[in-house]
Design a protein around this motif. Structure first.
Motif, mmCIF file in Angstrom:
data_model
loop_
_atom_site.group_PDB
_atom_site.id
_atom_site.type_symbol
_atom_site.label_atom_id
_atom_site.label_comp_id
_atom_site.label_asym_id
_atom_site.label_seq_id
_atom_site.Cartn_x
_atom_site.Cartn_y
_atom_site.Cartn_z
ATOM 1 N N ALA A 1 0.822 -1.231 0.000
ATOM 2 C CA ALA A 1 0.000 0.000 0.000
ATOM 3 C C ALA A 1 0.844 1.265 0.000
ATOM 4 N N ILE B 1 -8.085 2.904 2.466
ATOM 5 C CA ILE B 1 -9.059 2.092 1.734
ATOM 6 C C ILE B 1 -10.286 2.932 1.415
ATOM 7 N N ILE C 1 -13.315 -5.726 1.390
ATOM 8 C CA ILE C 1 -11.927 -6.230 1.379
ATOM 9 C C ILE C 1 -11.776 -7.544 2.149
ATOM 10 N N PHE D 1 -11.569 -10.986 -3.109
ATOM 11 C CA PHE D 1 -11.652 -9.574 -3.476
ATOM 12 C C PHE D 1 -10.226 -9.019 -3.501
ATOM 13 N N THR E 1 -7.579 -5.828 -5.484
ATOM 14 C CA THR E 1 -7.431 -4.750 -6.462
ATOM 15 C C THR E 1 -6.060 -4.847 -7.122
ATOM 16 N N LYS E 2 -5.339 -5.940 -6.736
ATOM 17 C CA LYS E 2 -3.978 -6.075 -7.271
ATOM 18 C C LYS E 2 -3.989 -7.035 -8.460
ATOM 19 N N MET F 1 -7.174 -13.403 -0.925
ATOM 20 C CA MET F 1 -7.487 -14.345 0.153
ATOM 21 C C MET F 1 -6.895 -13.901 1.489
ATOM 22 N N LEU G 1 -6.876 -11.249 3.570
ATOM 23 C CA LEU G 1 -7.678 -10.696 4.673
ATOM 24 C C LEU G 1 -8.767 -11.670 5.098
ATOM 25 N N ALA G 2 -9.375 -12.342 4.120
ATOM 26 C CA ALA G 2 -10.425 -13.310 4.463
ATOM 27 C C ALA G 2 -9.854 -14.399 5.364
ATOM 28 N N ALA H 1 -4.149 2.989 6.293
ATOM 29 C CA ALA H 1 -5.142 2.128 6.935
ATOM 30 C C ALA H 1 -4.544 1.548 8.215
HETATM 31 P P1 ADP Z 1 -4.681 -9.423 -1.858
HETATM 32 O O1 ADP Z 1 -3.571 -8.797 -1.076
HETATM 33 O O2 ADP Z 1 -4.294 -10.715 -2.523
HETATM 34 O O3 ADP Z 1 -5.368 -8.487 -2.804
HETATM 35 P P2 ADP Z 1 -6.169 -9.274 0.637
HETATM 36 O O4 ADP Z 1 -7.370 -10.023 1.095
HETATM 37 O O5 ADP Z 1 -4.982 -9.307 1.530
HETATM 38 O O6 ADP Z 1 -5.797 -9.869 -0.780
HETATM 39 O O7 ADP Z 1 -6.584 -7.791 0.388
HETATM 40 C C1 ADP Z 1 -7.744 -7.455 -0.338
HETATM 41 C C2 ADP Z 1 -7.706 -6.039 -0.838
HETATM 42 O O8 ADP Z 1 -7.787 -5.153 0.284
HETATM 43 C C3 ADP Z 1 -6.433 -5.646 -1.534
HETATM 44 O O9 ADP Z 1 -6.474 -6.001 -2.896
HETATM 45 C C4 ADP Z 1 -6.434 -4.140 -1.347
HETATM 46 O O10 ADP Z 1 -7.285 -3.518 -2.302
HETATM 47 C C5 ADP Z 1 -7.098 -3.956 0.009
HETATM 48 N N1 ADP Z 1 -6.108 -3.729 1.054
HETATM 49 C C6 ADP Z 1 -5.619 -4.633 1.912
HETATM 50 N N2 ADP Z 1 -4.732 -4.072 2.766
HETATM 51 C C7 ADP Z 1 -4.638 -2.783 2.438
HETATM 52 C C8 ADP Z 1 -3.889 -1.650 2.951
HETATM 53 N N3 ADP Z 1 -3.050 -1.779 3.963
HETATM 54 N N4 ADP Z 1 -4.088 -0.455 2.346
HETATM 55 C C9 ADP Z 1 -4.933 -0.315 1.319
HETATM 56 N N5 ADP Z 1 -5.676 -1.330 0.800
HETATM 57 C C10 ADP Z 1 -5.524 -2.539 1.347
#
Ligand code: ADP
Length: 482
Positions: free
Chosen positions: A389, A424, A432, A437, A439-440, A446, A448-449, A473
């Motif tokens: 991030a 975020i 998220i 879900f 955005t990368k 997976m 955070l889930a 965040a």
């Molecule tokens: P991934 O890292 O594979 O995308 P995650 O479940 O870890 O999967 O995260 C999901 C989404 O949450 C990320 O694609 C991003 O958009 C958002 N996200 C997670 N952590 C952060 C953060 N520290 N700052 C901004 N966005 C975040």
């Protein structure tokens, strides 16, 4: 064999079988006291069937009176089992009503054994023989009733009120299952009590001249409730098995996901001790090529090599543990140690991307209940997300702070990972944590889930806070103190 003897013996056999089944269900799940109550009801029903047969086969009033006296015991146990069944199965809110019913019935039982020949009669003068289900059985002929009968009736009416009240309250909790449970309990336990109140009055006041019998409604209640709780038992077991399977899958997926993230961390981590080892080996070689090798110096260098080697092995071991198939095993762990470990794993990756890592740990943090390896996985996920991030910020503004403190009000430990990234977007906050879900472009969505699943399996919570626009965040999670 006579029809009545056969039917009543059959009833007793069914009741004992159900008692054994419910007893086994209770042994399988000791907390489900409602199963135990059904087991008790089964035993009471069988005993009541035996005594009812004794009454029907009595040839003189004294023997009938004695049977009736002992009959009160299984009836008391049967009613107690039913009322407590309702209590444990649906949950009581009016405890005073429950106690009033139990005390009322206990009083009837005590009076029964104090009075002669029993609670219901002052005297039984004669018996009559009637035809019943094609058989000849004894019923009361001439007898003087006691005026206390109203008390027994009042306690049954209260019992009915208790069951109705508890069922209605449970029904109001909403949900299809709640409504089903409430209705089934009322039909199985409540309605027969209503029937009994009426039937007993007809018997007690001589309107009906049929045998005294409660086993029909005891058995009916037992069958229905055993069916209901048995069904629930099986559904619960199935749900638990499915959950366990799902968890297994989730952890497996999580390991695969982490493999990618960790391999780069591992490569960085290992490169440091390996480079040091190779540099030290060259130095040793140079020393050995001299005319007079300095043995003392060589020994110090070899110690250094051993130390770096130990570090490399430890890193690989940690990685192996992380990826090995294992379930959550909660034990007291030091949160500071877990945090420092996880941070050390990402340090190389962070510094290569110009991200500063800072720790803000409250001194003397108590131990928490946790699985060291899974907690490291959560922290690694959050840290790697943070590293990603902050890439949008200039190199000198890339910061991640890992903080930990004890929450005064709950005693829990709260761990936070804050980054200086773009934060975020509000519309995304709820999404998220959903699986897949992301955005990368290379993300799996997976992290955070899975992290949330792990923390919830620890009995804690994981959520995200938003300090403000352009302030990144903060992901926080809680853990229970050990
Ligand atoms: P991934 O890292 O594979 O995308 P995650 O479940 O870890 O999967 O995260 C999901 C989404 O949450 C990320 O694609 C991003 O958009 C958002 N996200 C997670 N952590 C952060 C953060 N520290 N700052 C901004 N966005 C975040």
């Amino acid at each position: 064999m006579e029809a009545v003897t056969m039917l009543w013996s059959l009833g007793a056999a069914v009741a004992i079988t159900l008692a054994v089944l419910c007893g086994l269900m209770w042994l399988g799940e000791r907390r489900a006291l409602s199963h135990l109550m059904l087991c008790l009801l089964g035993v009471a029903t069988a005993a009541a069937a035996y005594i009812e047969l004794g009454m029907m086969r009595s040839t003189d009033p004294a023997a009938f009176g004695a049977w009736l006296r002992w009959y009160h015991l299984p009836i008391f146990v049967g009613l107690l089992a039913q009322v407590l069944f309702v209590h444990f199965y649906l949950g009581t809110s009016r405890t005073w009503l429950l106690w009033t019913v139990i005390l009322g019935r206990a009083t009837v039982l005590a009076l029964n054994f104090l009075l002669h020949p029993n609670f219901n009669f002052v005297s039984i003068d004669s018996l009559r023989t009637i035809s019943f289900l094609g058989d000849r059985v004894s019923v009361i002929g001439q007898a003087t009733y006691r005026g206390t009968q109203w008390f027994a009736v009042a306690s049954l009416v209260l019992l009915l009120a208790y069951i109705a009240d508890t069922a209605i309250r449970h029904r109001r909790q909403g949900g299809v299952e709640s409504r089903r449970k409430a209705l089934a309990t009322f039909l199985a336990v409540g309605l027969p009590v209503l029937g009994t109140v009426v039937y007993v009055q007809f018997l007690a006041f001589g309107v009906l001249r049929t045998p005294v019998s409660n086993i029909t409604w005891f058995l009916g209640a037992l069958l229905m409730m055993a069916y209901e709780t048995g069904r629930e038992f099986i559904l619960n077991r199935r749900a638990r098995l499915e959950l366990a399977e799902l968890r297994g899958q989730v952890f497996q997926a999580e390991r695969v996901n982490l493999l990618g993230q960790l391999s780069s961390a591992l490569a960085h981590e290992l490169s440091q001790p390996l480079t040091a080892i190779s540099a030290n080996l060259s130095t040793v070689r140079r020393h050995l090529n001299r005319e007079q090798p300095d043995v003392g110096e060589i020994s110090v260098i070899l110690d250094d090599i051993a130390l770096d080697d130990g570090r490399a092995v430890e890193i690989i071991e940690r990685m192996r543990l992380l990826l090995k198939q294992r379930t959550i095993a909660l034990e007291p762990v030091n949160p500071e140690e877990v945090i420092r470990n996880a941070v050390s794993l990402v340090r190389a990756e962070a510094s290569s991307k110009h991200v500063a890592l800072r720790l803000d740990l409250q001194p003397g943090l108590p131990r928490v209940f946790g699985d060291r390896v899974h907690l490291s996985q959560v922290l690694l996920n959050l840290l790697m997300n943070g590293v990603h991030a902050v890439q949008a910020r200039p190199a000198d503004a890339r910061l991640i702070v890992v903080a930990a403190r004890a929450v005064e009000t709950t005693g829990e430990i709260e761990i936070g990972v804050q980054d200086s990234g773009g934060g975020i977007p509000h519309a995304m906050i709820d999404r998220i944590f959903e699986p897949f879900f992301t955005t990368k472009p290379e993300g799996m969505g997976m992290g955070l889930a899975l992290s949330r699943t792990i923390i919830e399996a620890h009995g804690g919570r994981l959520w995200v806070d938003h300090p403000g626009p352009q302030e990144g965040a903060i992901f926080r999670f809680t853990l229970k103190p050990a």
